[in-house]
Write a protein that holds these residues in place. Structure first.
Motif, PDB file in Angstrom:
ATOM      1  N   VAL A   1       4.856 -72.300 -17.903  1.00 52.23           N
ATOM      2  CA  VAL A   1       4.966 -71.688 -19.226  1.00 52.23           C
ATOM      3  C   VAL A   1       6.393 -71.892 -19.727  1.00 52.23           C
ATOM      4  CG1 VAL A   1       4.714 -69.583 -20.577  1.00 52.23           C
ATOM      5  CG2 VAL A   1       3.224 -69.989 -18.607  1.00 52.23           C
ATOM      6  N   GLY A   2       6.524 -72.694 -20.779  1.00 54.62           N
ATOM      7  CA  GLY A   2       7.833 -73.077 -21.285  1.00 54.62           C
ATOM      8  C   GLY A   2       8.119 -74.516 -20.915  1.00 54.62           C
ATOM      9  N   LEU A   3       8.058 -75.428 -21.887  1.00 57.98           N
ATOM     10  CA  LEU A   3       8.204 -76.857 -21.613  1.00 57.98           C
ATOM     11  C   LEU A   3       9.440 -77.419 -22.309  1.00 57.98           C
ATOM     12  CD1 LEU A   3       4.463 -77.927 -21.900  1.00 57.98           C
ATOM     13  CD2 LEU A   3       5.794 -77.567 -19.817  1.00 57.98           C
ATOM     14  N   GLY A   4      10.562 -76.770 -22.056  1.00 55.09           N
ATOM     15  CA  GLY A   4      11.828 -77.243 -22.593  1.00 55.09           C
ATOM     16  C   GLY A   4      12.569 -78.073 -21.572  1.00 55.09           C
TER      17      GLY A   4
ATOM     18  N   PHE B   1       0.768 -81.630  -7.144  1.00 55.64           N
ATOM     19  CA  PHE B   1      -0.277 -80.641  -7.421  1.00 55.64           C
ATOM     20  C   PHE B   1      -0.875 -80.903  -8.802  1.00 55.64           C
ATOM     21  CE2 PHE B   1       3.365 -78.327  -5.367  1.00 55.64           C
ATOM     22  CZ  PHE B   1       2.841 -78.277  -4.084  1.00 55.64           C
ATOM     23  N   ASN B   2      -2.007 -80.269  -9.084  1.00 56.12           N
ATOM     24  CA  ASN B   2      -2.520 -80.222 -10.446  1.00 56.12           C
ATOM     25  C   ASN B   2      -1.636 -79.285 -11.258  1.00 56.12           C
ATOM     26  OD1 ASN B   2      -4.582 -81.874  -9.639  1.00 56.12           O
ATOM     27  ND2 ASN B   2      -6.170 -80.293  -9.690  1.00 56.12           N
ATOM     28  N   VAL B   3      -1.213 -79.722 -12.438  1.00 53.71           N
ATOM     29  CA  VAL B   3      -0.287 -78.936 -13.253  1.00 53.71           C
ATOM     30  C   VAL B   3      -0.785 -78.894 -14.692  1.00 53.71           C
ATOM     31  CG1 VAL B   3       2.065 -78.764 -14.155  1.00 53.71           C
ATOM     32  CG2 VAL B   3       1.690 -79.521 -11.795  1.00 53.71           C
ATOM     33  N   VAL B   4      -0.762 -77.700 -15.262  1.00 53.80           N
ATOM     34  CA  VAL B   4      -1.041 -77.507 -16.679  1.00 53.80           C
ATOM     35  C   VAL B   4       0.174 -76.815 -17.285  1.00 53.80           C
ATOM     36  CG1 VAL B   4      -2.580 -76.517 -18.408  1.00 53.80           C
ATOM     37  CG2 VAL B   4      -3.500 -77.278 -16.222  1.00 53.80           C
ATOM     38  N   GLY B   5       0.687 -77.344 -18.388  1.00 53.51           N
ATOM     39  CA  GLY B   5       1.854 -76.770 -19.034  1.00 53.51           C
ATOM     40  C   GLY B   5       1.541 -76.246 -20.414  1.00 53.51           C
ATOM     41  N   PHE B   6       2.273 -75.238 -20.812  1.00 54.03           N
ATOM     42  CA  PHE B   6       2.073 -74.642 -22.134  1.00 54.03           C
ATOM     43  C   PHE B   6       3.410 -74.152 -22.661  1.00 54.03           C
ATOM     44  CE2 PHE B   6       1.426 -70.717 -24.655  1.00 54.03           C
ATOM     45  CZ  PHE B   6       0.765 -71.264 -25.734  1.00 54.03           C
ATOM     46  N   ASP B   7       3.634 -74.353 -23.960  1.00 52.59           N
ATOM     47  CA  ASP B   7       4.851 -73.847 -24.586  1.00 52.59           C
ATOM     48  C   ASP B   7       4.481 -72.933 -25.742  1.00 52.59           C
ATOM     49  OD1 ASP B   7       8.014 -74.875 -24.497  1.00 52.59           O
ATOM     50  OD2 ASP B   7       7.399 -73.900 -26.362  1.00 52.59           O
ATOM     51  N   LEU B   8       5.088 -71.763 -25.774  1.00 51.77           N
ATOM     52  CA  LEU B   8       4.740 -70.756 -26.761  1.00 51.77           C
ATOM     53  C   LEU B   8       5.046 -71.209 -28.183  1.00 51.77           C
ATOM     54  CD1 LEU B   8       6.093 -67.602 -24.912  1.00 51.77           C
ATOM     55  CD2 LEU B   8       3.704 -68.201 -25.236  1.00 51.77           C
ATOM     56  N   VAL B   9       6.055 -72.071 -28.348  1.00 52.95           N
ATOM     57  CA  VAL B   9       6.435 -72.496 -29.694  1.00 52.95           C
ATOM     58  C   VAL B   9       5.814 -73.835 -30.057  1.00 52.95           C
ATOM     59  CG1 VAL B   9       8.571 -71.180 -29.703  1.00 52.95           C
ATOM     60  CG2 VAL B   9       8.593 -73.539 -28.876  1.00 52.95           C
ATOM     61  N   LYS B  10       4.921 -74.323 -29.222  1.00 55.04           N
ATOM     62  CA  LYS B  10       4.163 -75.544 -29.507  1.00 55.04           C
ATOM     63  C   LYS B  10       5.049 -76.770 -29.699  1.00 55.04           C
ATOM     64  CE  LYS B  10       0.119 -73.442 -29.755  1.00 55.04           C
ATOM     65  NZ  LYS B  10       0.538 -72.049 -29.543  1.00 55.04           N
ATOM     66  N   LYS B  11       6.244 -76.726 -29.161  1.00 58.53           N
ATOM     67  CA  LYS B  11       7.138 -77.868 -29.292  1.00 58.53           C
ATOM     68  C   LYS B  11       7.841 -78.065 -27.967  1.00 58.53           C
ATOM     69  CE  LYS B  11      11.060 -79.692 -31.897  1.00 58.53           C
ATOM     70  NZ  LYS B  11      12.070 -79.426 -32.958  1.00 58.53           N
ATOM     71  N   VAL B  12       7.750 -79.262 -27.419  1.00 58.12           N
ATOM     72  CA  VAL B  12       8.379 -79.534 -26.134  1.00 58.12           C
ATOM     73  C   VAL B  12       9.566 -80.452 -26.330  1.00 58.12           C
ATOM     74  CG1 VAL B  12       6.274 -79.208 -24.813  1.00 58.12           C
ATOM     75  CG2 VAL B  12       6.802 -81.462 -25.705  1.00 58.12           C
ATOM     76  N   CYS B  13      10.488 -80.416 -25.368  1.00 56.85           N
ATOM     77  CA  CYS B  13      11.701 -81.215 -25.486  1.00 56.85           C
ATOM     78  C   CYS B  13      11.408 -82.678 -25.229  1.00 56.85           C
ATOM     79  CB  CYS B  13      12.754 -80.724 -24.486  1.00 56.85           C
ATOM     80  SG  CYS B  13      12.391 -81.162 -22.766  1.00 56.85           S
ATOM     81  N   ASN B  14      12.317 -83.533 -25.663  1.00 60.87           N
ATOM     82  CA  ASN B  14      12.217 -84.948 -25.343  1.00 60.87           C
ATOM     83  C   ASN B  14      12.410 -85.153 -23.856  1.00 60.87           C
ATOM     84  OD1 ASN B  14      11.862 -85.698 -28.014  1.00 60.87           O
ATOM     85  ND2 ASN B  14      14.065 -85.774 -28.388  1.00 60.87           N
ATOM     86  N   CYS B  15      11.674 -86.060 -23.279  1.00 62.51           N
ATOM     87  CA  CYS B  15      11.820 -86.361 -21.857  1.00 62.51           C
ATOM     88  C   CYS B  15      11.861 -87.871 -21.712  1.00 62.51           C
ATOM     89  CB  CYS B  15      10.668 -85.768 -21.051  1.00 62.51           C
ATOM     90  SG  CYS B  15      10.868 -85.981 -19.284  1.00 62.51           S
TER      91      CYS B  15
END
Length: 436
Positions: free
Chosen positions: A19-22, A36-50
């Motif tokens: 939770v939190g994809l910054g 592992f299996n991973v699911v990500g979610f960001d509360l502000v619907k915007k993730v950082c550049n990677c």
């Protein structure tokens, strides 16, 4: 005997929910997904550049499309993480304008996780917080929302993030990880999960509060050390003594640690000390050295502005006009697009308050983000000529400029190059030069 969370993750019976994809959560999700299996979610619907990988595919509206294959899945809503069992919360914990800790994102993420929490689940916090925050603020909220009891129905841990954006030598996998849990079983299982991802040693904390405090101490120590070299730079500079030479000479002794003066920015050093100061104050404890360190570092923008304007005052005064200053770089560190707590933005404000006309250029960052966060327009390129050029952030694109370039954008030999990081020391001949 019931299977532990680590074994369930390894056998793909459940997944990790980030939770939190910054700047912390996305690299963590990418590394975790290798195992592992991973699911990500960001509360502000915007993730950082990677830069290391493309974004993983999102889940479909019906929750389908979770083809892991070594890549995390980006969820469209928090309910898409309901099948996960090992939640990692990695949201921002800034301070507000009065330097009071702002844990609103942390509490919002905690409430979201509490709504999907099940018996046997784990919740691990990586966000930087004050000592006691996890157990005093987060755990009661998880229990209230979920109706479950921590320690009996679910487990909680704290493992502070140590991400250093842009540092190619130290990454998530080779940086020692601090591990703590609400009980021994929790700490052991959390250590097994992180131990699968991190090749560096794990440092076990006796309890969660010790782990929270360790993260703060790391950055408070850096804050105070930077404060010392900033104070020495200001003092020695006024005495006409080169601080870089003094640091070089002092570094000849084995127990001296070298720091460089400069503007302080980012999401750690200008922020984390206030989390400790705030919690200490709540308990009636003063931290004068830490407060002073923050104060001196925050004064550097004003000091630089004063020095720049003082050094060009003669030529500008004769012409009776406002000084023009070009600031190169607004990110908080070189070769980064992160503008949080930007020292260069503070410098621009100080220059403007002192009557200068100031343009800021930074090819690395998003102009809309600068406008939204600091309220000024980023210039796309230099415009006209300037009385001073300030290299506030030495991005790679600003480290190889030639004398001719500076000559084109400045008013002449009396113009000033204020090179805060000393990038051009000994390399400039056709205008005046100053560094911290």
């Amino acid at each position: 005997m019931a299977m532990g969370i680590y074994d369930r993750l390894c056998s793909r019976q459940t997944s990790v929910g980030v939770v939190g994809l910054g700047y912390v959560g996305m690299p963590l999700a990418l590394e975790m997904a290798k195992h592992f299996n991973v699911v990500g979610f960001d509360l502000v619907k915007k993730v950082c550049n990677c830069s290391s990988t493309d974004y993983p595919p999102p889940l479909n509206n019906d929750g389908s499309g979770a083809q892991y294959g070594g890549r995390p899945v980006i969820a469209g809503c928090i309910d898409d993480l309901a099948d996960a069992s090992f939640y990692i919360v990695a949201v921002g914990t800034p301070v507000n304008d009065s330097h009071t800790p702002d844990i609103s994102q942390l509490l919002a993420a905690t409430e979201s996780v509490g709504g999907i929490l099940k018996r046997g689940d784990y919740v691990v916090y990586e966000s930087t917080v004050f000592p006691g925050c996890t157990e005093r603020e987060c755990v009661p909220l998880l229990e209230r929302i979920s109706g479950l009891e921590c320690g009996l129905d679910f487990k909680v841990g704290y493992s502070p993030e140590r991400i250093n954006p842009g540092d190619l030598a130290h990454d998530l996998t080779n940086t020692p990880k601090i591990i703590s849990g609400c009980d021994e079983e929790a700490a052991e299982e959390i250590a097994r999960v992180y131990g699968r991802v991190v090749s560096a040693p794990l440092s076990w904390a006796s309890d969660i509060r010790a782990a929270e405090s360790a993260k703060l101490l790391e950055n408070i120590q850096r804050c105070v050390n930077i404060e010392l070299i900033n104070e020495m730079s200001m003092t020695l500079g006024r005495m006409g003594i080169d601080v870089s030479e003094v640091v070089r000479l002092a570094s000849s002794k084995w127990n001296f640690t070298a720091y460089s003066p400069g503007l302080v920015g980012g999401h750690c050093i200008p922020v984390d000390p206030y989390y400790m100061i705030s919690e200490a104050a709540r308990r009636g404890i003063d931290m004068p050295l830490t407060r002073l360190g923050c104060s001196v570092n925050e004064s550097m923008a004003g000091y630089v502005a004063d020095e720049v304007l003082r050094r060009i005052s003669g030529s500008v005064g004769r012409e009776g006009r406002r000084p023009r200053v070009l600031v190169l770089g607004v990110a908080y560190k070189p070769d980064s697009d992160d503008i949080r707590s930007s020292g260069a933005a503070a410098l621009r404000e100080c220059l403007s308050e002192r009557g200068a006309e100031c343009d800021v250029v930074d090819e690395m960052v998003d102009g809309e983000s600068v406008k939204r966060m600091y309220g000024f327009e980023l210039s796309s390129c230099p415009s006209g000529v300037y009385d001073a050029v300030v290299i506030a952030v030495a991005h790679e694109c600003y480290r190889g400029l030639e004398d001719e370039w500076f000559a084109r954008v400045t008013t002449g030999p009396e113009a000033l190059l204020a090179d805060l990081g000393g990038t051009y020391k000994g390399r400039i001949s056709n205008l005046r030069y100053w560094t911290l």
